[in-house]
Enzyme design. Structure first.
Site, PDB file in Angstrom:
ATOM      1  N   LYS A 174      -2.740   7.964  -8.332  1.00  0.00           N
ATOM      2  CA  LYS A 174      -3.238   7.298  -6.677  1.00  0.00           C
ATOM      3  C   LYS A 174      -2.569   9.293  -6.036  1.00  0.00           C
ATOM      4  O   LYS A 174      -2.023   9.225  -6.748  1.00  0.00           O
ATOM      5  CB  LYS A 174      -2.338   6.770  -6.535  1.00  0.00           C
ATOM      6  CG  LYS A 174      -0.757   6.753  -5.137  1.00  0.00           C
ATOM      7  CD  LYS A 174      -0.746   5.547  -4.524  1.00  0.00           C
ATOM      8  CE  LYS A 174       0.269   5.934  -3.001  1.00  0.00           C
ATOM      9  NZ  LYS A 174       1.100   4.180  -2.665  1.00  0.00           N
ATOM     10  N   ARG A 193      -0.504   3.433   7.172  1.00  0.00           N
ATOM     11  CA  ARG A 193       0.711   4.261   7.775  1.00  0.00           C
ATOM     12  C   ARG A 193       1.319   3.783   8.832  1.00  0.00           C
ATOM     13  O   ARG A 193       2.421   3.445   9.428  1.00  0.00           O
ATOM     14  CB  ARG A 193       1.069   5.518   7.365  1.00  0.00           C
ATOM     15  CG  ARG A 193       1.339   5.600   5.728  1.00  0.00           C
ATOM     16  CD  ARG A 193       1.882   7.511   5.511  1.00  0.00           C
ATOM     17  NE  ARG A 193       0.713   7.575   4.255  1.00  0.00           N
ATOM     18  CZ  ARG A 193       1.122   8.539   3.803  1.00  0.00           C
ATOM     19  NH1 ARG A 193       1.273   9.799   4.165  1.00  0.00           N
ATOM     20  NH2 ARG A 193       1.148   9.408   2.172  1.00  0.00           N
ATOM     21  N   ARG A 210       3.731  13.280   1.149  1.00  0.00           N
ATOM     22  CA  ARG A 210       4.512  12.776  -0.904  1.00  0.00           C
ATOM     23  C   ARG A 210       3.721  13.058  -1.892  1.00  0.00           C
ATOM     24  O   ARG A 210       3.409  12.539  -2.622  1.00  0.00           O
ATOM     25  CB  ARG A 210       3.379  11.160  -0.149  1.00  0.00           C
ATOM     26  CG  ARG A 210       4.166  10.413   0.977  1.00  0.00           C
ATOM     27  CD  ARG A 210       4.114   9.312  -0.043  1.00  0.00           C
ATOM     28  NE  ARG A 210       3.854   7.462   0.911  1.00  0.00           N
ATOM     29  CZ  ARG A 210       4.719   7.446   2.051  1.00  0.00           C
ATOM     30  NH1 ARG A 210       5.698   7.790   2.279  1.00  0.00           N
ATOM     31  NH2 ARG A 210       4.272   6.735   3.178  1.00  0.00           N
ATOM     32  N   LYS A 233      -7.143   5.547  -6.541  1.00  0.00           N
ATOM     33  CA  LYS A 233      -6.808   5.570  -5.203  1.00  0.00           C
ATOM     34  C   LYS A 233      -7.013   6.710  -4.099  1.00  0.00           C
ATOM     35  O   LYS A 233      -6.215   7.225  -5.093  1.00  0.00           O
ATOM     36  CB  LYS A 233      -5.803   4.483  -5.488  1.00  0.00           C
ATOM     37  CG  LYS A 233      -5.281   4.292  -3.954  1.00  0.00           C
ATOM     38  CD  LYS A 233      -3.943   3.474  -3.595  1.00  0.00           C
ATOM     39  CE  LYS A 233      -3.360   4.170  -2.089  1.00  0.00           C
ATOM     40  NZ  LYS A 233      -2.119   3.707  -1.705  1.00  0.00           N
ATOM     41  N   TYR A 235     -10.435  -3.702   2.863  1.00  0.00           N
ATOM     42  CA  TYR A 235     -10.023  -4.690   3.577  1.00  0.00           C
ATOM     43  C   TYR A 235     -11.483  -5.575   4.417  1.00  0.00           C
ATOM     44  O   TYR A 235     -11.029  -5.784   5.562  1.00  0.00           O
ATOM     45  CB  TYR A 235     -10.017  -3.606   4.910  1.00  0.00           C
ATOM     46  CG  TYR A 235      -7.915  -2.737   4.416  1.00  0.00           C
ATOM     47  CD1 TYR A 235      -7.184  -3.403   4.452  1.00  0.00           C
ATOM     48  CD2 TYR A 235      -7.961  -1.401   4.109  1.00  0.00           C
ATOM     49  CE1 TYR A 235      -6.227  -3.392   4.094  1.00  0.00           C
ATOM     50  CE2 TYR A 235      -6.678  -1.105   3.096  1.00  0.00           C
ATOM     51  CZ  TYR A 235      -5.931  -1.580   3.174  1.00  0.00           C
ATOM     52  OH  TYR A 235      -4.669  -1.133   3.128  1.00  0.00           O
TER      53      TYR A 235
HETATM   54  C1  PBG Z   1       2.563   2.273  -0.109  1.00  0.00           C
HETATM   55  C2  PBG Z   1       0.827   1.883  -0.279  1.00  0.00           C
HETATM   56  C3  PBG Z   1       0.054   2.505   0.484  1.00  0.00           C
HETATM   57  C4  PBG Z   1      -0.785   2.206   0.520  1.00  0.00           C
HETATM   58  C5  PBG Z   1      -0.645   1.309  -0.478  1.00  0.00           C
HETATM   59  N1  PBG Z   1       0.337   1.650  -0.971  1.00  0.00           N
HETATM   60  C6  PBG Z   1       0.627   4.466   1.313  1.00  0.00           C
HETATM   61  C7  PBG Z   1       1.316   5.643   0.991  1.00  0.00           C
HETATM   62  O1  PBG Z   1       1.289   5.661  -0.443  1.00  0.00           O
HETATM   63  O2  PBG Z   1       1.227   6.273   1.536  1.00  0.00           O
HETATM   64  C8  PBG Z   1      -2.031   2.895   1.539  1.00  0.00           C
HETATM   65  C9  PBG Z   1      -3.628   1.776   1.190  1.00  0.00           C
HETATM   66  C10 PBG Z   1      -4.677   2.848   2.587  1.00  0.00           C
HETATM   67  O3  PBG Z   1      -4.756   3.531   2.849  1.00  0.00           O
HETATM   68  O4  PBG Z   1      -4.705   1.658   2.478  1.00  0.00           O
HETATM   69  N2  PBG Z   1       3.434   3.767  -1.017  1.00  0.00           N
END
Ligand code: PBG
Length: 325
Positions: free
Chosen positions: A197, A207, A219, A250, A315
């Site tokens: 990720k 967010r 993050r 991701k 989505y």
């Molecule tokens: C939770 C999470 C996030 C996403 C999925 N789970 C946000 C992040 O890490 O800031 C993002 C998914 C998206 O942008 O579609 N940590």
């Protein structure tokens, strides 16, 4: 042999020939539909940054599950927006948390017909918006967070979640969650690890939707840096060794090389997350009439699948059944 004996266009001549020879097909059953459940609302609230997408109140999640199934989509990914947030994100692991309540409703209604995936993270539940607990200096504490993630996973599964998907990017989170689940008697529950990720600007619209923007900092001390390749493979390998049943890359579009490397390197199902920013760009351009949404979505999903994804979180999941060729 070459031209004129070889003519590549021979196999492209008709629609049927092209369809017959296409190596990549998208099935709605390989798509996962993310649902935002908000316990503070009574009517669906449009998510401004994600055109056509909504947060749903608890009593409408069944409708969303039904809508997904009607489109041939077998699985949903639940995100919760709690009424209250606090320092330790306790809304993530309380018995009556928003995801827990949503999962109970979905499980009662659909039993084994619908696969319920729970996103296991604290960022939607902490008042500071980070994915773990923080110390006085505002640093995210890895090992203290593991227990809370473990508790979140167990409480989700107790409520009907079928697969837990840890997305906090804490070291050792898969091992910790596996232990917590086994201890609670859930040794049959699979873990889908958000392994690779990346720290990405493509999460911006999410967010907004989940109100999970960090209040300070970013993050980047736990999500991966955009230029790393080895690290992605290492994260995946570690997660598999810790007990992950499926792994995820991701975002998807800017990381197709990582998906493809993961596919070539590991024999586990590979999941790609076609994230919020990727969705929003398509929607914004389509709304302006600058691109043809149906064709572009088909092309994007085909590209992600061709790179090596077995499953795609998107989505667009509920829209595509009638668009797919
Ligand atoms: C939770 C999470 C996030 C996403 C999925 N789970 C946000 C992040 O890490 O800031 C993002 C998914 C998206 O942008 O579609 N940590």
């Amino acid at each position: 042999m070459s031209f004129p004996t070889v003519r590549m266009r021979r196999l492209r001549r008709t629609e049927s020939l092209r369809a017959m020879l296409s190596q990549v097909q998208i099935q709605p059953s390989s798509l996962i539909y993310p649902i935002f459940v908000d316990e503070t609302i009574t009517e669906p609230v449009p998510i401004v940054t994600m055109q056509g997408y909504f947060r749903y109140p608890l009593d409408q999640v069944i409708g969303e599950g039904k809508a997904a199934l009607e489109q041939g989509v077998k699985s949903v990914l639940l995100f919760g927006i709690p009424a209250e947030k606090n320092e330790t994100g306790s809304g993530a692991y309380t018995k009556n948390g928003v995801v827990q309540k949503a999962a109970r409703k979905l499980k009662d209604e659909f039993k084994e017909k619908l696969v319920i995936i729970g996103d296991v993270c604290l960022c939607e539940y902490t008042n500071h918006g980070h994915c773990g607990v923080i110390n006085k200096e505002g640093e995210v504490q890895n090992d203290e967070t593991l227990e809370l993630l473990g508790k979140t996973a167990v409480s989700q599964v107790e409520s009907g979640v079928d697969i837990v998907a840890p997305s906090a990017m804490m070291d050792g989170q898969i091992f910790a969650i596996r232990e917590f689940l086994d201890e609670a008697g859930f040794e049959q529950t699979p873990i889908l690890a958000y392994s690779a990720k990346y720290a990405s600007a493509f999460y911006g619209p999410f967010r907004e939707a989940a109100e999970s923007t960090p209040k300070f900092g970013n993050r980047r001390s736990y999500q991966m840096s955009q230029g790393s390749v080895h690290e992605a493979l290492r994260e995946i390998e570690l997660d598999i060794n810790e007990g992950a049943d499926m792994i995820m890359v991701k975002p998807a579009l800017a990381y197709l090389d990582i998906i493809s490397l993961a596919k070539a390197s590991f024999d586990v199902p590979i999941v790609a997350y076609n994230v919020s920013g990727e969705y929003s760009m398509v929607k914004a351009a389509a709304l302006n009439g600058w691109i043809d949404e149906k064709s572009v979505v088909q092309e994007i999903l085909t590209g992600i699948k061709r790179a090596g994804a077995d499953l795609i979180i998107t989505y667009h999941a509920k829209d595509v059944k009638n668009w797919l060729k």
